[in-house]
Design an enzyme around this catalytic site. Structure first.
Site, mmCIF file in Angstrom:
data_model
loop_
_atom_site.group_PDB
_atom_site.id
_atom_site.type_symbol
_atom_site.label_atom_id
_atom_site.label_comp_id
_atom_site.label_asym_id
_atom_site.label_seq_id
_atom_site.Cartn_x
_atom_site.Cartn_y
_atom_site.Cartn_z
ATOM 1 N N LYS A 13 0.825 -1.212 0.000
ATOM 2 C CA LYS A 13 0.000 0.000 0.000
ATOM 3 C C LYS A 13 0.862 1.267 0.000
ATOM 4 C CE LYS A 13 -2.241 -0.993 3.847
ATOM 5 N NZ LYS A 13 -1.614 -2.247 4.290
ATOM 6 N N ARG A 88 -9.507 0.565 9.444
ATOM 7 C CA ARG A 88 -9.111 -0.811 9.712
ATOM 8 C C ARG A 88 -10.178 -1.587 10.480
ATOM 9 N NH1 ARG A 88 -3.205 0.130 9.598
ATOM 10 N NH2 ARG A 88 -2.101 -1.840 9.725
ATOM 11 N N ARG A 127 12.300 -7.773 5.457
ATOM 12 C CA ARG A 127 12.531 -6.320 5.366
ATOM 13 C C ARG A 127 13.535 -5.857 6.431
ATOM 14 N NH1 ARG A 127 7.501 -3.793 6.481
ATOM 15 N NH2 ARG A 127 6.964 -3.832 4.300
ATOM 16 N N ARG A 160 12.198 -3.935 11.966
ATOM 17 C CA ARG A 160 11.180 -3.235 12.757
ATOM 18 C C ARG A 160 10.504 -4.246 13.671
ATOM 19 N NH1 ARG A 160 7.787 0.143 8.355
ATOM 20 N NH2 ARG A 160 6.290 -1.422 8.942
ATOM 21 N N ARG A 171 -0.539 -9.790 13.150
ATOM 22 C CA ARG A 171 -1.125 -8.675 12.385
ATOM 23 C C ARG A 171 -2.020 -9.213 11.269
ATOM 24 N NH1 ARG A 171 3.629 -5.262 10.301
ATOM 25 N NH2 ARG A 171 2.091 -3.663 9.879
HETATM 26 P P1 AMP Z 1 0.825 -0.028 9.196
HETATM 27 O O1 AMP Z 1 2.127 0.623 8.907
HETATM 28 O O2 AMP Z 1 -0.342 0.603 8.496
HETATM 29 O O3 AMP Z 1 0.848 -1.532 8.998
HETATM 30 O O4 AMP Z 1 0.547 0.216 10.760
HETATM 31 C C1 AMP Z 1 1.454 -0.223 11.747
HETATM 32 C C2 AMP Z 1 0.718 -0.400 13.082
HETATM 33 O O5 AMP Z 1 0.138 0.851 13.486
HETATM 34 C C3 AMP Z 1 -0.468 -1.359 13.047
HETATM 35 O O6 AMP Z 1 -0.065 -2.719 13.205
HETATM 36 C C4 AMP Z 1 -1.288 -0.871 14.227
HETATM 37 O O7 AMP Z 1 -0.695 -1.250 15.456
HETATM 38 C C5 AMP Z 1 -1.132 0.640 14.100
HETATM 39 N N1 AMP Z 1 -2.169 1.233 13.220
HETATM 40 C C6 AMP Z 1 -1.972 1.859 12.012
HETATM 41 N N2 AMP Z 1 -3.135 2.265 11.482
HETATM 42 C C7 AMP Z 1 -4.098 1.882 12.362
HETATM 43 C C8 AMP Z 1 -5.515 1.987 12.353
HETATM 44 N N3 AMP Z 1 -6.186 2.557 11.340
HETATM 45 N N4 AMP Z 1 -6.188 1.476 13.419
HETATM 46 C C9 AMP Z 1 -5.535 0.912 14.451
HETATM 47 N N5 AMP Z 1 -4.214 0.753 14.513
HETATM 48 C C10 AMP Z 1 -3.477 1.236 13.478
#
Ligand code: AMP
Length: 217
Positions: A13, A88, A127, A160, A171
């Site tokens: 994304k 989400r 990664r 990370r 996740r």
């Molecule tokens: P991402 O980089 O989008 O995969 O986000 C990394 C982490 O941030 C996720 O695994 C969640 O812990 C948190 N996070 C990001 N966006 C959201 C969201 N819309 N709702 C809840 N947690 C989020």
């Protein structure tokens, strides 16, 4: 163009949102990036979000909804935006509808990137990132010249916390349980477009543009 990029962790994304920004100048709104920055800066938000992120859990709806609403009010999103990682949960999707209504905006498309589970785990666990300049590598697909070190600044690369294999699994489970149902929500509204997220980033980008009703730029 107002878009949501929907897809599990490591679906690509962020990469696609950056391409859309380069061509159409529509900002990427990544709640993950905003939260990671808050964690790195040690803000109150970061203190709440950090432990949840490291455990593969979601940050509470009210927290991310507030972040997105503030961001959508800024002037640079007047011509459009790409939401990456939000909504989400069904609660976030409902809140987004209300907020867009208040702001007089409408969604043009919700593009769902479809990638098999095994590919997602491979992408994430390989990664490596540079903690200094943020460069991103993959141990097999885009390795640094000297294994373990950043090409640009020579700093040792790190994984990370949320790319650790057990956290990736959590996740993905969370995505399947809480986020994948949003596809049905947006399909009912007639805005869902599914795109195969396996292949060259440029090829996938062309598919996304045509799904969003945009041809070549
Ligand atoms: P991402 O980089 O989008 O995969 O986000 C990394 C982490 O941030 C996720 O695994 C969640 O812990 C948190 N996070 C990001 N966006 C959201 C969201 N819309 N709702 C809840 N947690 C989020």
């Amino acid at each position: 163009m107002n878009l949501i990029l929907l897809g599990p962790p490591n679906a690509g994304k962020g990469t696609q949102a950056k391409k859309l920004f380069a061509d159409f100048h529509i900002p990427q709104i990544s709640t993950g990036d905003i939260l990671r920055k808050a964690v790195a800066e040690g803000t109150e938000l970061g203190k709440v979000a950090g432990p949840l992120m490291a455990a593969g859990q979601y940050v509470p709806d009210e927290v991310v909804i507030g972040i997105v609403e503030e961001r959508l009010k800024q002037s640079d999103v007047a011509q459009g935006f790409v939401l990456d990682g939000f909504p989400r949960t069904p609660g976030q999707a409902d809140a987004l509808e209300r907020m867009l209504g208040r702001l007089g905006k409408q969604l043009d498309a919700v593009v769902s990137l479809e990638v098999p589970h095994t590919t997602l785990v491979e992408r994430g666990s390989g990664r490596r990132v540079c903690p200094v300049d943020g460069s991103v590598y993959h141990v097999d697909q885009s390795p640094p010249k000297r294994a373990g070190y950043c090409d640009k600044c020579g700093t040792g690369l790190v994984q990370r916390p949320d790319d650790m294999p057990d956290v990736i699994e959590k996740r993905l489970q969370k995505y399947d349980a809480e986020t994948a149902p949003l596809k049905a929500f947006y399909a009912k509204k007639g805005v869902l477009k599914s795109v195969d997220g396996v292949g060259s980033p440029d090829g996938i980008y062309e598919e996304i543009k045509s799904a969003a009703g945009r041809g070549k730029v």
